[in-house]
Design an enzyme around this catalytic site. Structure first.
Site, short mmCIF file in Angstrom:
data_model
loop_
_atom_site.label_atom_id
_atom_site.label_comp_id
_atom_site.label_asym_id
_atom_site.label_seq_id
_atom_site.Cartn_x
_atom_site.Cartn_y
_atom_site.Cartn_z
N TRP A 30 -24.71 -30.42 20.28
CA TRP A 30 -24.98 -30.90 21.35
C TRP A 30 -25.46 -32.35 21.15
O TRP A 30 -26.30 -32.45 20.31
CB TRP A 30 -26.16 -29.92 22.21
CG TRP A 30 -26.89 -30.82 23.13
CD1 TRP A 30 -27.98 -31.90 23.20
CD2 TRP A 30 -26.70 -30.67 24.54
NE1 TRP A 30 -28.09 -32.13 24.22
CE2 TRP A 30 -27.73 -31.53 25.27
CE3 TRP A 30 -25.98 -29.74 25.36
CZ2 TRP A 30 -27.58 -31.54 26.65
CZ3 TRP A 30 -25.93 -29.92 26.83
CH2 TRP A 30 -26.94 -30.77 27.26
N MET A 31 -24.92 -33.18 22.17
CA MET A 31 -25.67 -34.57 22.26
C MET A 31 -25.66 -34.86 23.73
O MET A 31 -24.92 -34.46 24.52
CB MET A 31 -24.45 -35.50 21.75
CG MET A 31 -24.89 -36.95 22.02
SD MET A 31 -23.66 -38.01 21.19
CE MET A 31 -22.29 -37.94 22.42
N ASP A 33 -28.79 -37.97 25.80
CA ASP A 33 -29.20 -39.61 25.79
C ASP A 33 -28.73 -40.36 24.39
O ASP A 33 -29.21 -39.96 23.45
CB ASP A 33 -30.49 -39.85 26.08
CG ASP A 33 -31.01 -39.02 27.09
OD1 ASP A 33 -30.50 -38.12 27.54
OD2 ASP A 33 -32.25 -38.77 27.11
N GLN A 49 -29.83 -38.32 21.10
CA GLN A 49 -30.38 -37.06 21.16
C GLN A 49 -29.64 -35.82 20.81
O GLN A 49 -28.33 -35.80 21.25
CB GLN A 49 -30.60 -36.65 22.78
CG GLN A 49 -31.89 -37.52 23.14
CD GLN A 49 -33.23 -37.16 22.51
OE1 GLN A 49 -33.74 -36.12 23.40
NE2 GLN A 49 -33.63 -37.71 21.72
N TRP A 57 -28.88 -27.59 24.72
CA TRP A 57 -29.88 -28.57 24.50
C TRP A 57 -31.13 -27.87 23.92
O TRP A 57 -31.48 -26.76 24.16
CB TRP A 57 -30.49 -28.94 25.90
CG TRP A 57 -31.63 -29.96 25.94
CD1 TRP A 57 -31.39 -31.26 25.88
CD2 TRP A 57 -33.00 -29.90 26.02
NE1 TRP A 57 -32.65 -31.96 25.85
CE2 TRP A 57 -33.53 -31.01 25.62
CE3 TRP A 57 -33.75 -28.58 25.99
CZ2 TRP A 57 -34.79 -31.36 25.64
CZ3 TRP A 57 -35.22 -28.73 26.00
CH2 TRP A 57 -35.77 -30.24 25.88
N PHE A 93 -37.95 -37.04 21.39
CA PHE A 93 -37.14 -37.44 22.73
C PHE A 93 -36.83 -38.92 22.69
O PHE A 93 -36.80 -39.64 21.57
CB PHE A 93 -38.00 -37.00 23.86
CG PHE A 93 -38.18 -35.57 24.36
CD1 PHE A 93 -37.46 -34.78 23.57
CD2 PHE A 93 -38.68 -35.23 25.48
CE1 PHE A 93 -37.67 -33.16 23.99
CE2 PHE A 93 -38.68 -33.85 26.06
CZ PHE A 93 -38.09 -32.89 25.22
N ASP A 157 -39.56 -41.85 27.20
CA ASP A 157 -38.57 -42.67 27.09
C ASP A 157 -38.78 -44.32 27.03
O ASP A 157 -38.48 -45.08 27.83
CB ASP A 157 -37.36 -42.43 28.16
CG ASP A 157 -37.14 -41.04 28.49
OD1 ASP A 157 -37.25 -40.10 27.35
OD2 ASP A 157 -36.79 -40.58 29.47
N1 DQQ Z 1 -33.52 -36.56 27.67
C1 DQQ Z 1 -34.02 -36.84 29.01
C2 DQQ Z 1 -35.09 -37.58 28.51
C3 DQQ Z 1 -35.92 -36.95 27.37
C4 DQQ Z 1 -34.61 -36.63 26.65
C5 DQQ Z 1 -32.91 -37.51 29.77
C6 DQQ Z 1 -34.71 -35.27 26.28
O1 DQQ Z 1 -36.26 -37.96 29.87
O2 DQQ Z 1 -36.66 -38.19 26.73
O3 DQQ Z 1 -31.62 -36.89 29.78
O4 DQQ Z 1 -33.60 -35.04 25.42
#
Ligand code: DQQ
Length: 477
Positions: A30-31, A33, A49, A57, A93, A157
């Site tokens: 999985w990928m 952000d 990510q 996820w 994150f 973020d």
């Molecule tokens: N993905 C979200 C972000 C968070 C991350 C957005 C977690 O808000 O930091 O897709 O995988």
């Protein structure tokens, strides 16, 4: 550290026609952000990510790859992993990368399930050319959500930049309880001690979402641009942008728009080799979770796009020019009138770059269809309706049922007087990145069967100015 990505055999993709071959994605799993994008000592680094445990996820790590040209990537070991009993014990994150005191530095969100402040901001530094990362002893460097948020859950973020006055500034995505998505503005001299300034912007819940994620705030010309990802429902999120003025730490938008109407989410921007503003966005899957697990991979990054503002302060974009260097011309049509035609083009395939330009009459309807089955029934149409001034993206497929199901999206795309319609379509297996006139973006995901794919050209009351189609190779060979 998981070294399984090193020297991976990226061969299996050939057997999987839905797997993109010129967009970046990891070898498996999985990928989501893009994170920490940075140009450093002649190389572009992408972090992302990543779940090393499968194509779903969870257990967020930061994967890592490097490129000299933003197109060909080489996998590197995982850069960040959760540390037990620490602020990021439940996941690392999203966040960004900056150079501080000469050292590459991440500012990211640590997730800690069940904690009163489950999302806090953390710092990590690399002393070995971005390969390994040492988490700061000061983590979390920011734990408290501004009291005006009236909630302590969504606070993540961080996006950080250095101002002309030498200070670091940071925006964090959040929400104000029962109001809307919001971005909060901070300032610091050292990335460790952060002073809260004020909300940078508070959205409107029904328009731009009840929670914001992944903010970006940057200067383009003499204006400032805020790009956010807004959660509109449990299933949908959209990328929005605001353009405006930034004075005395206050942002006043004068224009707002949708950055992408389709599957792109959580894009991150950064500064390229020539000081240009670049953006990479996660292209979400739209097939079932089980189908993603069965495929063994999930999530793709967009081709990096260069951003600028036009004279009307609309956010403009185009795939980076470096993409042109891997294209092989496959078909080129000269100018011609299109009157009530649907023409099957002498080209097949799922890995193409398409550039088209049309002059439109008042009644014009025109466009191209990709991934058409030989009988023309299964297809993805990318059409323009001049009367409605709308792009119409229609997918007709057997993806979700044995019979044909059609899904149509109509997207406003007003053209200026005498402006031709320009379409750029990047087709790469299951990815269709569509950009019209460098300012309207729709990302479609398709999982077509059968695999003999044709292209069709459609036009009524239309003059085709040009159509260039290029074959696209795998970037992994
Ligand atoms: N993905 C979200 C972000 C968070 C991350 C957005 C977690 O808000 O930091 O897709 O995988």
């Amino acid at each position: 550290m998981d070294n399984s990505l090193l020297g991976n055999a990226r061969v299996a993709q050939i057997q999987d026609p839905h797997r993109p071959q010129y967009h970046f994605l990891p070898a498996k799993n999985w990928m989501n952000d893009p994170n920490g994008l940075i140009y450093w000592q002649g190389k572009y680094h992408i972090f992302y990510q990543y779940n090393p445990n499968g194509a779903f996820w969870g257990d967020m790590h930061w994967g890592h790859a490097v490129s000299s040209d933003l197109i060909h990537w080489r996998d590197l070991p995982i850069a960040l992993a959760p540390t037990p009993n620490s602020p990021d014990e439940s996941g690392c994150f999203s966040g960004c990368a900056v150079i501080h005191n000469g050292l590459p530095t991440f500012i990211y969100t640590g997730a800690r399930d069940g904690h009163p402040t489950p999302q806090t901001q953390c710092v990590a530094v690399s002393h070995d050319n971005l390969l390994t990362w040492e988490k700061s002893a000061h983590n979390p460097v920011l734990a408290q959500v501004p009291s005006e948020a009236n909630q302590t859950i969504d606070f993540r973020d961080p996006f950080v930049w250095k101002a002309d006055n030498g200070m670091w500034y940071m925006v964090i995505a959040s929400r104000i309880q029962d109001v809307a998505g919001a971005a909060f503005l901070y300032r610091s001299a050292d990335l460790i001690e952060w002073e809260y300034l004020n909300p940078l912007l508070i959205g409107e819940s029904s328009k731009t979402g009840r929670t914001w994620e992944c903010p970006n705030f940057f200067q383009l010309g003499d204006k400032w641009v805020l790009v956010i990802s807004g959660i509109l429902s449990s299933e949908s999120g959209t990328v929005f942008y605001f353009v405006g003025d930034f004075d005395n730490q206050r942002f006043t938008p004068i224009r707002q728009g949708v950055f992408d109407y389709g599957a792109m989410y959580a894009p991150l921007t950064f500064v390229g080799e020539s000081d240009e503003r670049l953006l990479v966005g996660w292209l979400r899957e739209t097939r079932s979770i089980n189908a993603q697990k069965d495929a063994g991979w999930s999530g793709v990054q967009s081709i990096p796009r260069r951003l600028w503002l036009d004279a009307q302060n609309r956010l403009n974009m185009e795939p980076v020019i470096q993409l042109d260097s891997i294209r092989k011309e496959a078909l080129s049509l000269k100018a011609q009138a299109l009157n009530d035609v649907e023409q099957v083009l002498n080209i097949e395939g799922l890995y193409l770059d398409i550039e088209a330009e049309f002059m439109l009459g008042e009644q014009a309807e025109c466009g191209i269809s990709v991934a058409c089955s030989p009988d023309g029934i299964e297809r993805t149409d990318i059409f323009y309706d001049a009367k409605k001034q709308r792009l119409i993206i229609r997918k007709s497929s057997r993806e979700i049922a044995e019979h044909i199901v059609s899904q149509t999206h109509e997207i406003p795309h007003p053209l200026d007087a005498d402006e031709p319609l320009q379409l750029r379509v990047l087709l790469d297996g299951s990815v269709v990145e569509i950009i019209a006139n460098q300012r309207t973006s729709f990302t479609q995901r398709i999982y077509p069967k059968p695999y003999e794919q044709h292209l069709r050209l459609t036009g009524k009351d239309t003059q085709l100015k040009r159509l260039n189609i290029y074959d696209m190779p795998s970037i992994w060979q």
